[in-house]
Write an enzyme that holds these catalytic residues in place. Sequence first.
Site, short mmCIF file in Angstrom:
data_model
loop_
_atom_site.label_atom_id
_atom_site.label_comp_id
_atom_site.label_asym_id
_atom_site.label_seq_id
_atom_site.Cartn_x
_atom_site.Cartn_y
_atom_site.Cartn_z
N HIS A 12 6.55 -10.64 2.97
CA HIS A 12 6.77 -9.26 3.12
C HIS A 12 7.62 -8.46 3.22
O HIS A 12 7.97 -6.99 2.97
CB HIS A 12 5.57 -8.17 2.44
CG HIS A 12 4.82 -7.62 3.59
ND1 HIS A 12 4.35 -8.85 4.41
CD2 HIS A 12 5.13 -7.28 4.43
CE1 HIS A 12 4.00 -8.36 5.74
NE2 HIS A 12 4.40 -7.17 5.74
C1 UD1 Z 1 4.39 -1.28 4.28
C2 UD1 Z 1 5.07 -1.22 5.20
C3 UD1 Z 1 4.93 -2.70 6.22
C4 UD1 Z 1 4.17 -3.35 6.38
C5 UD1 Z 1 3.26 -3.09 4.91
C6 UD1 Z 1 1.74 -3.42 5.06
C7 UD1 Z 1 7.22 0.13 6.77
C8 UD1 Z 1 8.38 0.35 7.64
N1 UD1 Z 1 6.32 -0.74 6.02
O1 UD1 Z 1 5.93 -2.14 4.04
O2 UD1 Z 1 5.70 -2.64 8.29
O3 UD1 Z 1 3.87 -4.60 7.01
O4 UD1 Z 1 3.80 -2.12 4.93
O5 UD1 Z 1 2.10 -4.03 3.82
O6 UD1 Z 1 5.91 0.73 6.68
N2 UD1 Z 1 4.96 -1.59 -3.83
C9 UD1 Z 1 4.19 -0.88 -5.00
N3 UD1 Z 1 2.74 -1.45 -4.60
C10 UD1 Z 1 1.70 -0.93 -3.75
C11 UD1 Z 1 2.94 -1.13 -2.46
C12 UD1 Z 1 4.76 -1.10 -2.30
O7 UD1 Z 1 4.58 -1.70 -5.52
O8 UD1 Z 1 1.11 -0.60 -3.61
C13 UD1 Z 1 6.38 -1.97 -3.68
C14 UD1 Z 1 7.74 -0.37 -4.07
O9 UD1 Z 1 7.60 -0.86 -5.86
C15 UD1 Z 1 7.53 -0.39 -3.16
C16 UD1 Z 1 7.28 -1.64 -1.77
O10 UD1 Z 1 6.39 -2.87 -2.30
O11 UD1 Z 1 8.85 0.40 -3.03
C17 UD1 Z 1 7.62 -1.34 -0.91
O12 UD1 Z 1 6.40 -0.74 -0.20
P1 UD1 Z 1 6.34 0.07 0.78
O13 UD1 Z 1 5.37 1.04 1.27
O14 UD1 Z 1 7.48 0.85 1.44
O15 UD1 Z 1 6.96 -0.66 2.48
P2 UD1 Z 1 6.18 -2.60 2.12
O16 UD1 Z 1 7.15 -3.44 2.05
O17 UD1 Z 1 4.85 -2.61 1.39
N1 UDP Z 2 -3.83 -9.30 3.05
C1 UDP Z 2 -3.70 -9.13 1.75
N2 UDP Z 2 -3.98 -9.62 0.63
C2 UDP Z 2 -2.59 -10.66 0.71
C3 UDP Z 2 -2.29 -10.52 1.91
C4 UDP Z 2 -2.83 -10.11 3.15
O1 UDP Z 2 -5.63 -8.52 1.93
O2 UDP Z 2 -2.30 -10.82 -0.53
C5 UDP Z 2 -4.29 -8.77 4.62
C6 UDP Z 2 -4.29 -9.79 5.06
O3 UDP Z 2 -5.86 -10.41 5.06
C7 UDP Z 2 -4.28 -8.74 6.58
C8 UDP Z 2 -3.72 -7.94 6.47
O4 UDP Z 2 -3.63 -7.56 4.65
O5 UDP Z 2 -5.59 -7.65 7.29
C9 UDP Z 2 -2.30 -8.10 6.35
O6 UDP Z 2 -1.42 -7.42 5.88
P1 UDP Z 2 0.39 -6.84 6.01
O7 UDP Z 2 0.26 -8.48 5.69
O8 UDP Z 2 0.36 -6.10 4.99
O9 UDP Z 2 0.89 -6.37 7.16
P2 UDP Z 2 1.30 -6.94 8.02
O10 UDP Z 2 0.21 -7.12 9.12
O11 UDP Z 2 2.57 -7.59 8.01
O12 UDP Z 2 1.64 -4.71 8.96
#
Ligand code: UD1
Ligand code: UDP
Length: 382
Positions: free
Chosen positions: A222
Site C-alpha cells: 500500500h
Molecule cells: C497511510 C499512511 C501510511 C500508512 C498507511 C496505513 C500517510 C502519509 N500515510 O497511508 O504511512 O502505512 O496509512 O494503512 O499518512 N482509503 C480508503 N479508506 C480508508 C483509508 C484510505 O478508501 O479507510 C483510500 C482513499 O482513496 C485514500 C487512499 O486510500 O485517498 C489513501 O489513504 P491515506 O490515508 O491518504 O494514505 P494511506 O495510503 O492509507
Molecule cells: N493489517 C490489517 N489488515 C490487513 C493488513 C494489515 O489489519 O489487511 C494490520 C496488520 O496486522 C498491522 C497493521 O495493519 O498491525 C499494519 O498497518 P499498515 O500495513 O496499514 O501500515 P504500516 O504499518 O505500513 O504503517
Amino acid sequence: MASSIDLKILRKENLGRSICLIVGTRPGIIMFSPLFRACVSKGLDFFTIHTGQHYSYNMDRVIFDTLDLPLPRHHLQGIAEKKYHGAQTAAMLEGVERVLLEERPSLVLVGGDANTNLAGALAARKLHIDVGHIEAGERSYDWRMPEEHNRRMIDHISNLLFATNEKGATRLKEEQVMGKVFVTGNTIVDAAYQNFEIAKRRSKILEVNGLEEKRYCVLTCHREENTDFVENLTGVLEGVGKFALDSGLPVYFAAHPRTMKRMESFGLLEKVKNFQGILLREAPGYTDFLRLLSSAALVFTDSGGVQQEACIFKVPCVTLRENTEWTETLDIGANHLVGTEPRRILAGAAACLEKPGTWDVPFGDGRAAERILDMCQESISG
Ligand code: UD1
Ligand code: UDP
C-alpha cells in the site's frame, strides 16, 4: 482564559491533567490498543481524538469493535475528502487544535509516522502542550517517503521520545532532538501478543477461504512509492503472480483500499482478478489478518507493522522496498529486502522458503505500553 485576551497558546495553568491519545489510521489504532487497555487498567484520565484519516470499516471501526476498545471521544469530520497531503494534514491540524483548546490535556501522545501523527503533534506543539512520540527515532533514510518526512518532524517537536530500541535512541541523540529520549520497546509487539489470542478465538478466515496452515502466502502492498507508480505496482503483481504459479502456493492478496483504487485506475484490476493462484480480497480486519499472517508460509509486504508481526510469528518476510526502518529483522535473517522487480521478488521468496523461521524475536517484551504510560505519568506530575 487564554482566548479572552486572544492568546494563541495555552499556559501550564490553563491545562488539566489528562492525556490525549491521537489515532486515525489502521496501524495507529492497532499500536495504541495496548495503551487504551493500560490507560483503563491504571485508571488514568485520558481521552482519544480520531482524526478520520482512515474511515472504511475494515481500516478503522472493526479494530475498536473486535478488540473491545473504548471509542474516541472526538472524531473529526470531512477528512476523507481531502486528497493531497497538505490538505489532509491541514484539516486534521485544525480539527485537533479545536479539540485541544476545548479539552486542554496535559500531554498529547502520537504513534508512528502517518499524517495523523504529524497533525496531532504539531497542533499540540503550537499550543504549548507537551507531545510524546511513540516509535520515535526510526528512520528509513528514504526521502521519497511521506512517512520519513513525518517521523523527522515529529521527533524534533516532541518533549518525550519513546524509542523502540537503543539504536533509535542513539540516533535521536545524534540528531540533537530537544525532548527527553527513553527506550521502551514497541507497542506493536504488545498488540501482537495481546490480540493474537482474540484472533485465534474469533477468526475463521482460513476456513472461509479454504486455506491450509503453512500452505499459502500473503501479500500486502500500500505504500505510495509502490502503488502510485505503475511500473512498481506492475512489478510487484507480476513477481508475486509468477511466484504463485511456480510454487503452487496460493497468495492471499489483502488489498488496501488505496491499492484497489490504483489497480483500477491503472487498468490492472481485471488482470489481477484473473491471475491463477492470487486470491484478491479487500483488506480483512485486524484479527482476521493476524490469523492469516501467523499461519502463512511467507508474506510479501511493504508494510512496517506487517514486517514486525511476521518476525514475531516466525513467518519469513519478503519486503517490497529497498530499505526498512526495522533493520533488526534483516540482521536475524527474518526479512529480505527485494524492491519491486519480479526477478528479485522471486529470488527473495526462494531464499526465505529454504530457511525455517528459527530466529529469536529481537523486539521488546510486550510491556512497552505500561512503560510509556509510567513515564507519561511521571512527566505530568513532575
Ligand atoms: C497511510 C499512511 C501510511 C500508512 C498507511 C496505513 C500517510 C502519509 N500515510 O497511508 O504511512 O502505512 O496509512 O494503512 O499518512 N482509503 C480508503 N479508506 C480508508 C483509508 C484510505 O478508501 O479507510 C483510500 C482513499 O482513496 C485514500 C487512499 O486510500 O485517498 C489513501 O489513504 P491515506 O490515508 O491518504 O494514505 P494511506 O495510503 O492509507
Ligand atoms: N493489517 C490489517 N489488515 C490487513 C493488513 C494489515 O489489519 O489487511 C494490520 C496488520 O496486522 C498491522 C497493521 O495493519 O498491525 C499494519 O498497518 P499498515 O500495513 O496499514 O501500515 P504500516 O504499518 O505500513 O504503517
